[in-house]
Scaffold this active site. Structure first.
Site, mmCIF file in Angstrom:
data_model
loop_
_atom_site.group_PDB
_atom_site.id
_atom_site.type_symbol
_atom_site.label_atom_id
_atom_site.label_comp_id
_atom_site.label_asym_id
_atom_site.label_seq_id
_atom_site.Cartn_x
_atom_site.Cartn_y
_atom_site.Cartn_z
ATOM 1 N N ASP A 55 0.836 -1.192 0.000
ATOM 2 C CA ASP A 55 0.000 0.000 0.000
ATOM 3 C C ASP A 55 0.879 1.253 0.000
ATOM 4 O O ASP A 55 0.659 2.190 -0.777
ATOM 5 C CB ASP A 55 -0.921 -0.037 1.223
ATOM 6 C CG ASP A 55 -1.787 1.201 1.356
ATOM 7 O OD1 ASP A 55 -2.472 1.564 0.375
ATOM 8 O OD2 ASP A 55 -1.785 1.803 2.444
ATOM 9 N N GLU A 126 -1.921 -5.396 -3.347
ATOM 10 C CA GLU A 126 -0.956 -4.662 -2.531
ATOM 11 C C GLU A 126 0.135 -5.597 -2.022
ATOM 12 O O GLU A 126 1.323 -5.238 -2.027
ATOM 13 C CB GLU A 126 -1.666 -3.984 -1.355
ATOM 14 C CG GLU A 126 -2.545 -2.825 -1.764
ATOM 15 C CD GLU A 126 -3.457 -2.327 -0.663
ATOM 16 O OE1 GLU A 126 -3.994 -1.211 -0.822
ATOM 17 O OE2 GLU A 126 -3.644 -3.035 0.361
#
Length: 154
Positions: A55, A126
């Site tokens: 992320d 992610e």
């Protein structure tokens, strides 16, 4: 998906245009916590930490790409980043990769097909980007994001 139904992780490498030096990172990025617990794997064998890292890496790569286009206003940079990086966009990229077919899901997750709703597939993407970052650095992660189309239009 059961282990028997999973596809070869090398397909993911081909699709993202990146070959892992440390293949265990790829496997970890494709392993859910529920699967780890059910299979009795070590506590660090699942994707959660990689998803958190991924992320952050995605945010840095996108902001870097936006700034490289000449953007200099903080508000404009933030708005462009928010338009490029959101759950729907990341989930769509994961779907384009058929990522759900490669993930090792827990039995309950597989029965409920958790990848069909919410943020689950975005988190899987992610984790994949976090693994690429650990394996090849920021340049490798940014290259994958460009190839996936996330930053090419920044």
């Amino acid at each position: 998906m059961s282990d028997a139904g999973r596809r070869d992780p090398r397909e993911i490498e081909e699709r993202i245009g990146y070959a892992f030096r440390e293949r265990s990172l790829l496997l970890r990025a494709l392993t859910r916590l529920a699967y780890t617990l059910e299979a009795g794997l070590p506590p660090d064998a699942h994707m959660d930490a990689l998803a958190t890292l991924g992320d952050a890496v995605i945010n840095v790569a996108v902001v870097e790409a936006v700034v490289a286009t000449g953007a200099h206003d903080k508000g404009a940079i933030t708005n462009r980043k928010m338009n490029l990086v959101n759950m729907s966009r990341l989930r769509s990229l994961a779907e384009d990769l058929d990522l759900a077919d490669h993930v090792r899901w827990g039995k309950g997750e597989a029965a409920q097909r958790v990848w069909t709703s919410g943020r689950v597939l975005a988190e899987c993407l992610e984790a994949l980007i976090g693994a690429v970052y650990l394996d090849g650095g920021m340049e490798a992660a940014a290259g994958v994001l460009r190839r996936l189309g996330l930053t090419e239009k920044a």
